[in-house]
Design a protein around this motif. Structure first.
Motif: not given
Length: 403
Positions: A164-168
């Motif tokens: 999820e962090i990477g997607e941001i």
């Protein structure tokens, strides 16, 4: 000199009585008041100006988070400190951007005294008339970068996954390109190709990626004239100082929060310079001229031209953004560490040393008289013997980056 006014807030009378006894030795230094709840504290603050508020988190009616949020809006000058227990983790998340400093309960008396002394010194610096005049000239100050703010919110969410962090980050194409370019550079020494933000987070960790995103956003958002200062040199210097300061902190502590704060403060230690060069470029050229004409340091020349140094401007800005006390203090006092009270290792010292050692290894980048490490401060802390190791760490890091 007028004594600082401090208000302590707790709904338990025995806790307030304990604080009174514990802090009795500071009666000559501070004007201390005690409130048995949030409503009483706000009433007192309406009738008098308080410099520091120390509040418990868990209180009936208005809890500490609501109280300090209200104080932030009505009395933004006041330093806000919260006392928390282990069970308060979820409540703490509500106060991100509101609280300057968290202290664990039960609070060590000596640590509380040090925190009060340090926050008072910070407030004196941020309330300086010269700084206020300079801030008024700068116009609109930049807001906290959006991608960083989203990362902060996501990281504070229980159970968040690295994906999820990477997607941001991935949603911002330009940011993704910059992060991957930096992660794959010699700076981090990663020998396998990193091809996604998620992979970068896995390899470097959330704290490092968060700092990189903040720095990259700021240096992209705030434009400076290449005629005044080379943008790439300022960014490389800032990031290297952050890395060296982080390594120095790692030799003195295994506290992840302290080490993370040090990396962030080191990377942003020249934020004020970025602001001044972008907003007042002609005046900043005068700073360069003064350093040569008078053989003085950059901080001395900034003080003469602007009435305040770039460190104070950067500290003021990250304070507005709601960063915690150790980060605000490290940015503000790294260039005048003799004014920073305390008898323990802090991010402030690490950033101060890292910045000076950087220029020892890059003498061609020095403008004006060279900055020196404040040896009396090192001796006061009993850390003069560690300087040789820190010099080696800095030289190794900077050598690795050039290979």
């Amino acid at each position: 000199m007028t004594k600082k006014k401090i208000i302590f807030v707790d709904d338990e009378p025995n806790i307030l009585d304990g604080l009174r006894r514990m802090l009795r030795s500071l009666r000559n230094e501070y004007d201390m008041h005690f409130a048995s709840g949030g409503r009483e504290a706000l009433t007192l603050m309406e009738s008098d100006r308080f410099d520091v508020v120390v509040s418990d988190m868990r209180m009936p009616g208005m809890d500490g988070a609501e109280l300090l949020e209200t104080i932030q809006k009505k009395h933004p000058h006041a330093i806000r400190i919260m006392l928390t227990g282990q069970a308060d983790e979820q409540s703490i998340l509500r106060t991100v951007g509101v609280v300057h400093q968290f202290l664990a309960k039960p609070c060590d008396p000596e640590k509380l005294k040090i925190i009060l002394t340090q926050t008072s010194a910070l407030q004196d610096m941020l309330s300086d008339g010269g700084l206020k005049d300079l801030i008024s000239q700068l116009g609109k100050l930049p807001s906290l970068p959006s991608t960083y703010a989203k990362l902060q919110k996501a990281i504070a969410t229980p159970g968040v996954e690295i994906k999820e962090i990477g997607e941001i980050i991935a949603k911002d194409i330009a940011m993704t390109a910059k992060v991957l370019q930096l992660v794959n550079s010699a700076f981090f020494g990663i020998y396998s190709r990193v091809d996604s933000p998620g992979r970068a987070v896995t390899l470097l960790g959330l704290d490092t990626i968060k700092v990189l995103v903040l720095g990259l956003e700021l240096f992209s958002q705030i434009k400076i004239s290449e005629e005044v200062f080379r943008f790439d040199r300022l960014w490389d210097h800032s990031l290297t100082v952050g890395k060296v300061a982080k390594a120095i902190a790692g030799t003195q502590s295994d506290d992840k929060e302290l080490i993370g704060n040090t990396f962030l403060a080191g990377t942003l230690h020249d934020l004020g310079k970025l602001i001044l060069i972008s907003s007042l470029p002609k005046q900043y050229l005068r700073v360069f001229d003064l350093t040569q004409e008078r053989n003085i340091t950059m901080p001395e020349a900034e003080k003469e031209v602007f009435g305040a140094g770039q460190s104070a401007v950067g500290s003021y800005l990250v304070g507005l953004w709601g960063f915690t006390g150790p980060i605000v203090e490290a940015i503000g006092f790294q260039s005048c560490i003799e004014k920073y009270p305390g008898n323990v290792f802090t991010p402030t010292l690490a950033v101060h040393v890292a910045n000076v050692l950087y220029y020892r290894n890059r003498p061609d980048e020095i403008i004006g008289r060279r900055l020196d490490i404040n040896m009396p401060v090192l001796e006061r802390l009993g850390l003069q013997g560690a300087l040789g190791d820190w010099e080696t760490i800095c030289a190794d890091i900077m050598q690795d980056q050039t290979e």
